[in-house]
Scaffold this motif. Structure first.
Motif, PDB file in Angstrom:
ATOM      1  N   PHE A  24      -8.846   2.476   4.769  1.00 32.64           N
ATOM      2  CA  PHE A  24      -7.561   3.718   4.482  1.00 32.64           C
ATOM      3  C   PHE A  24      -6.787   3.424   3.627  1.00 32.64           C
ATOM      4  CE2 PHE A  24      -4.878   5.782   6.571  1.00 32.64           C
ATOM      5  CZ  PHE A  24      -4.818   6.958   6.034  1.00 32.64           C
ATOM      6  N   TYR A  25      -6.152   2.192   4.495  1.00 29.81           N
ATOM      7  CA  TYR A  25      -4.676   2.052   3.071  1.00 29.81           C
ATOM      8  C   TYR A  25      -5.021   1.438   1.664  1.00 29.81           C
ATOM      9  CZ  TYR A  25      -2.233   2.764   7.446  1.00 29.81           C
ATOM     10  OH  TYR A  25      -1.561   3.166   9.318  1.00 29.81           O
ATOM     11  N   THR A  27      -7.567   2.383  -0.267  1.00 31.38           N
ATOM     12  CA  THR A  27      -8.054   3.528  -0.432  1.00 31.38           C
ATOM     13  C   THR A  27      -7.307   4.528  -1.079  1.00 31.38           C
ATOM     14  OG1 THR A  27     -10.356   2.378  -0.484  1.00 31.38           O
ATOM     15  CG2 THR A  27      -9.764   3.823  -1.316  1.00 31.38           C
ATOM     16  N   HIS A  28      -6.612   4.494   0.059  1.00 35.42           N
ATOM     17  CA  HIS A  28      -5.363   6.149   0.225  1.00 35.42           C
ATOM     18  C   HIS A  28      -4.033   6.040  -0.013  1.00 35.42           C
ATOM     19  CE1 HIS A  28     -10.002   7.976   0.926  1.00 35.42           C
ATOM     20  NE2 HIS A  28      -9.552   6.931   1.988  1.00 35.42           N
ATOM     21  N   LEU A  29      -4.021   5.121   0.409  1.00 32.60           N
ATOM     22  CA  LEU A  29      -1.928   5.220   0.235  1.00 32.60           C
ATOM     23  C   LEU A  29      -1.881   3.880  -0.504  1.00 32.60           C
ATOM     24  CD1 LEU A  29      -1.830   5.952   4.035  1.00 32.60           C
ATOM     25  CD2 LEU A  29      -1.795   7.210   2.005  1.00 32.60           C
ATOM     26  N   GLU A  86      -0.461  15.009  -3.368  1.00 28.68           N
ATOM     27  CA  GLU A  86      -0.701  14.304  -2.583  1.00 28.68           C
ATOM     28  C   GLU A  86      -1.896  14.314  -1.362  1.00 28.68           C
ATOM     29  OE1 GLU A  86      -0.506  10.481  -1.736  1.00 28.68           O
ATOM     30  OE2 GLU A  86      -0.125  11.370  -4.501  1.00 28.68           O
ATOM     31  N   ARG A  89      -4.384  15.708  -3.165  1.00 32.36           N
ATOM     32  CA  ARG A  89      -5.909  13.964  -3.537  1.00 32.36           C
ATOM     33  C   ARG A  89      -6.594  13.764  -2.386  1.00 32.36           C
ATOM     34  NH1 ARG A  89      -5.062   8.941  -2.957  1.00 32.36           N
ATOM     35  NH2 ARG A  89      -3.443   9.211  -2.249  1.00 32.36           N
ATOM     36  N   LEU A  90      -5.484  13.387  -0.896  1.00 32.79           N
ATOM     37  CA  LEU A  90      -5.780  13.253   0.546  1.00 32.79           C
ATOM     38  C   LEU A  90      -7.178  14.221   0.865  1.00 32.79           C
ATOM     39  CD1 LEU A  90      -2.881  11.488   1.579  1.00 32.79           C
ATOM     40  CD2 LEU A  90      -5.031  10.521  -0.118  1.00 32.79           C
ATOM     41  N   ALA A  93     -10.459  13.144  -0.727  1.00 32.10           N
ATOM     42  CA  ALA A  93     -11.143  12.006  -0.486  1.00 32.10           C
ATOM     43  C   ALA A  93     -11.620  12.601   0.873  1.00 32.10           C
ATOM     44  CB  ALA A  93     -10.396  11.421  -0.251  1.00 32.10           C
ATOM     45  N   LEU A  95     -10.206  13.386   4.048  1.00 34.43           N
ATOM     46  CA  LEU A  95      -9.402  13.027   5.575  1.00 34.43           C
ATOM     47  C   LEU A  95      -8.565  14.363   5.474  1.00 34.43           C
ATOM     48  CD1 LEU A  95      -6.878  10.415   3.517  1.00 34.43           C
ATOM     49  CD2 LEU A  95      -9.358   9.983   4.841  1.00 34.43           C
ATOM     50  N   ASP A 114      -4.310   7.145  10.783  1.00 37.75           N
ATOM     51  CA  ASP A 114      -4.921   6.212  10.065  1.00 37.75           C
ATOM     52  C   ASP A 114      -6.537   6.367  11.104  1.00 37.75           C
ATOM     53  OD1 ASP A 114      -5.172   4.299  12.616  1.00 37.75           O
ATOM     54  OD2 ASP A 114      -4.039   2.656  11.398  1.00 37.75           O
TER      55      ASP A 114
END
Length: 136
Positions: A24-25, A27-29, A86, A89-90, A93, A95, A114
């Motif tokens: 999670f952290y 790949t996405h942040l 953002e 984008r998320l 993905a 989320l 998370d």
């Protein structure tokens, strides 16, 4: 006090699944892995933030009383340049967000969680003419 002001800021999140949290952290942040000791623990970093991801078998999680082990209202705060981009984008993905987009005098923010339910705030400071970006 032994932590120098120039050292990384450390935050520990108690999580259920170290691998899912690392994914999670990173790949996405935009975090990078400094140490991966899954399934017990991982250390991921972004700028001056060192996020300690402690699974159920880690010493950090075992030291926490059961009544305090759930995710709370605290959250890490990540400043972004373009909050709308953002969010798009998320969402693309897969989320989902835990709050609506909120605007205030200091800027705009939204919360996501998370895989263990720990909150992450994405914040875009308000732009003021002739002023440095605001922080909450």
């Amino acid at each position: 006090m032994t932590t120098a002001p120039t050292e990384l800021a450390n935050v520990r999140y108690l999580i259920d699944d170290v691998r899912a949290a690392v994914d999670f952290y990173t790949t996405h942040l935009g975090f990078t892995v400094a140490l991966d000791a899954a399934p017990a623990f991982a250390d991921v970093r972004r700028g001056p933030l060192r996020l300690l991801l402690s699974g159920p078998a880690s010493s950090g999680a075992r030291a926490t009383p059961d009544d305090l082990a759930t995710a709370g209202r605290n959250r890490i705060h990540l400043v972004v340049d373009d909050l709308d981009a953002e969010i798009d984008r998320l969402r693309a993905a897969g989320l989902t967000f835990r709050s609506d987009l909120v605007s205030g005098p200091g800027g705009r923010q939204i919360l996501l969680a998370d895989p263990a339910g720990n909150l992450v705030e994405l914040f875009q400071p308000a732009q003021r003419a002739g002023a440095a970006p605001a922080t909450p």
